[in-house]
Design a protein around this motif. Structure first.
Motif, PDB file in Angstrom:
ATOM      1  N   ALA A 124     -43.790  11.799  -4.806  1.00 59.00           N
ATOM      2  CA  ALA A 124     -43.121  12.459  -3.683  1.00 59.00           C
ATOM      3  C   ALA A 124     -44.162  12.976  -2.689  1.00 59.00           C
ATOM      4  CB  ALA A 124     -42.248  13.608  -4.183  1.00 59.00           C
ATOM      5  N   ASN A 125     -45.243  13.554  -3.199  1.00 59.03           N
ATOM      6  CA  ASN A 125     -46.320  14.067  -2.343  1.00 59.03           C
ATOM      7  C   ASN A 125     -46.923  12.955  -1.501  1.00 59.03           C
ATOM      8  OD1 ASN A 125     -48.582  15.970  -1.576  1.00 59.03           O
ATOM      9  ND2 ASN A 125     -49.727  14.357  -2.630  1.00 59.03           N
TER      10      ASN A 125
ATOM     11  N   GLU B 137     -47.680  11.057   8.600  1.00 61.36           N
ATOM     12  CA  GLU B 137     -48.549  10.149   9.359  1.00 61.36           C
ATOM     13  C   GLU B 137     -47.750   9.279  10.320  1.00 61.36           C
ATOM     14  OE1 GLU B 137     -52.439   9.439   6.511  1.00 61.36           O
ATOM     15  OE2 GLU B 137     -51.458   7.713   7.447  1.00 61.36           O
ATOM     16  N   GLU B 138     -46.611   8.787   9.843  1.00 57.95           N
ATOM     17  CA  GLU B 138     -45.785   7.923  10.692  1.00 57.95           C
ATOM     18  C   GLU B 138     -45.213   8.687  11.891  1.00 57.95           C
ATOM     19  OE1 GLU B 138     -45.989   4.890  10.450  1.00 57.95           O
ATOM     20  OE2 GLU B 138     -46.407   4.425   8.358  1.00 57.95           O
TER      21      GLU B 138
ATOM     22  N   LYS C 185     -52.812  13.805  -5.439  1.00 63.24           N
ATOM     23  CA  LYS C 185     -54.062  14.232  -4.775  1.00 63.24           C
ATOM     24  C   LYS C 185     -54.072  13.973  -3.273  1.00 63.24           C
ATOM     25  CE  LYS C 185     -56.835  13.207  -8.901  1.00 63.24           C
ATOM     26  NZ  LYS C 185     -57.598  12.095  -9.476  1.00 63.24           N
ATOM     27  N   ARG C 186     -53.186  13.086  -2.805  1.00 60.00           N
ATOM     28  CA  ARG C 186     -53.218  12.760  -1.373  1.00 60.00           C
ATOM     29  C   ARG C 186     -52.868  13.983  -0.524  1.00 60.00           C
ATOM     30  NH1 ARG C 186     -50.004   7.938   1.924  1.00 60.00           N
ATOM     31  NH2 ARG C 186     -50.805   8.518   3.959  1.00 60.00           N
ATOM     32  N   GLN C 187     -53.701  14.221   0.483  1.00 59.61           N
ATOM     33  CA  GLN C 187     -53.488  15.382   1.344  1.00 59.61           C
ATOM     34  C   GLN C 187     -52.779  14.965   2.628  1.00 59.61           C
ATOM     35  OE1 GLN C 187     -55.880  18.527   1.503  1.00 59.61           O
ATOM     36  NE2 GLN C 187     -56.722  18.260  -0.549  1.00 59.61           N
ATOM     37  N   THR C 188     -51.916  15.847   3.093  1.00 59.68           N
ATOM     38  CA  THR C 188     -51.244  15.640   4.372  1.00 59.68           C
ATOM     39  C   THR C 188     -52.069  16.323   5.441  1.00 59.68           C
ATOM     40  OG1 THR C 188     -49.112  15.622   3.266  1.00 59.68           O
ATOM     41  CG2 THR C 188     -49.082  16.002   5.626  1.00 59.68           C
ATOM     42  N   PRO C 189     -52.459  15.610   6.490  1.00 56.65           N
ATOM     43  CA  PRO C 189     -53.289  16.227   7.519  1.00 56.65           C
ATOM     44  C   PRO C 189     -52.578  17.433   8.144  1.00 56.65           C
ATOM     45  CG  PRO C 189     -52.642  13.977   8.145  1.00 56.65           C
ATOM     46  CD  PRO C 189     -52.094  14.225   6.790  1.00 56.65           C
TER      47      PRO C 189
ATOM     48  N   GLU D 155     -49.210  22.415  -0.900  1.00 53.45           N
ATOM     49  CA  GLU D 155     -48.116  23.069  -1.628  1.00 53.45           C
ATOM     50  C   GLU D 155     -46.768  22.486  -1.184  1.00 53.45           C
ATOM     51  OE1 GLU D 155     -48.620  25.496  -4.093  1.00 53.45           O
ATOM     52  OE2 GLU D 155     -50.618  24.681  -3.734  1.00 53.45           O
ATOM     53  N   ILE D 156     -46.712  22.089   0.088  1.00 56.45           N
ATOM     54  CA  ILE D 156     -45.461  21.509   0.595  1.00 56.45           C
ATOM     55  C   ILE D 156     -45.366  20.098   0.057  1.00 56.45           C
ATOM     56  CG2 ILE D 156     -44.111  20.949   2.661  1.00 56.45           C
ATOM     57  CD1 ILE D 156     -45.998  22.931   4.145  1.00 56.45           C
ATOM     58  N   ALA D 157     -44.251  19.657  -0.259  1.00 53.62           N
ATOM     59  CA  ALA D 157     -43.978  18.327  -0.839  1.00 53.62           C
ATOM     60  C   ALA D 157     -43.610  18.483  -2.282  1.00 53.62           C
ATOM     61  CB  ALA D 157     -45.141  17.364  -0.775  1.00 53.62           C
TER      62      ALA D 157
END
Ligand SMILES: [Fe+2]
Ligand SMILES: [Fe+2]
Length: 171
Positions: free
Chosen positions: A40-41, A49-50, A160-164, A169-171
Motif C-alpha cells: 500500500a505504501n 508521483e503521478e 521502504k519507498r518514500q513519498t517525496p 507515516e501516511i499510507a
C-alpha cells in the motif's frame, strides 16, 4: 503560443497522468484492505508521483500561454486477484503511458514545437525508469510470492519507498 492540436494533446496527457494517480490510489486502497501495508505504501508514493506528473503538464500549458481544461477522470478498477495481478496491471499501464508519451513527442515534432518536445524528454526518461522499477517488483514478486513468507518479505521491502515531501507515516 501553443497550437490547438498541441494544447489538446497536452490536456489529454494531463488527464492520463491524473488517471494514473487515481489508478494507483485504488491499488493503495486494495492493498490496505488486504493489510499489505508495504504494498500500500509503494502505491501511495506512486499515486503522489503521478499527481506531480499531471501538475507538470498543468504548469507547462499555463506557462506557454495555453488553456488548461479539466475533463472527467475515468473510474479505475477496484478489485484485483492478488499482488501479482496488481503489478501485472501496473506494468501494462506504464507501457501504455510510454506509448502515449511517444505519440505526444511525434505530435510535437510534426507541429515543430521544440519547447514542448524538450519538455517531453523528461517524461521519456521517466517512463524508462517506471517500466524498469515496476518490472523489477513484478519479477521479484513472482520469484518470492510462492515461497513461504515471500509476500511478507516483499511487503517489508516495499514499505521502504518514500513519498517525496510526505511523511512515511501516511499510507
Ligand atoms: Fe506518469
Ligand atoms: Fe507512471
Amino acid at each position: 503560443m501553443l497550437s490547438d492540436r498541441i494544447q489538446k494533446a497536452l490536456n489529454g496527457q494531463m488527464n492520463a497522468e491524473i488517471y494514473s494517480s487515481y489508478l494507483y490510489l485504488s491499488m493503495n486502497a486494495y492493498f490496505r484492505s488486504a493489510s499489505l501495508d508495504g504494498f500500500a505504501n509503494w502505491m501511495f508514493a506512486q499515486a503522489q508521483e503521478e499527481l506531480m506528473h499531471g501538475m507538470k503538464f498543468y504548469e507547462f500549458i499555463n506557462q506557454r500561454g495555453g488553456r488548461v481544461t479539466l475533463a472527467a477522470i475515468e473510474a479505475p478498477p477496484t478489485e484485483w486477484d492478488g499482488p501479482v495481478a496488481v503489478f501485472e496491471d501496473t506494468l501494462k499501464h506504464e507501457q501504455k503511458v510510454t506509448g502515449l508519451i511517444n505519440d505526444l513527442v511525434e505530435v510535437a515534432l510534426e507541429e515543430r514545437d521544440h519547447a514542448t518536445q524538450i519538455f517531453l524528454q523528461w517524461f521519456v526518461t521517466e517512463q524508462v525508469e517506471e517500466e524498469e522499477n515496476v518490472g523489477n517488483v513484478l519479477e521479484q514478486l513472482k520469484l518470492l510470492g510462492n515461497a513461504k513468507g515471500g509476500l511478507f518479505m516483499m511487503d517489508r521491502e516495499l514499505a521502504k519507498r518514500q513519498t517525496p515531501g510526505m511523511s512515511t507515516e501516511i499510507a
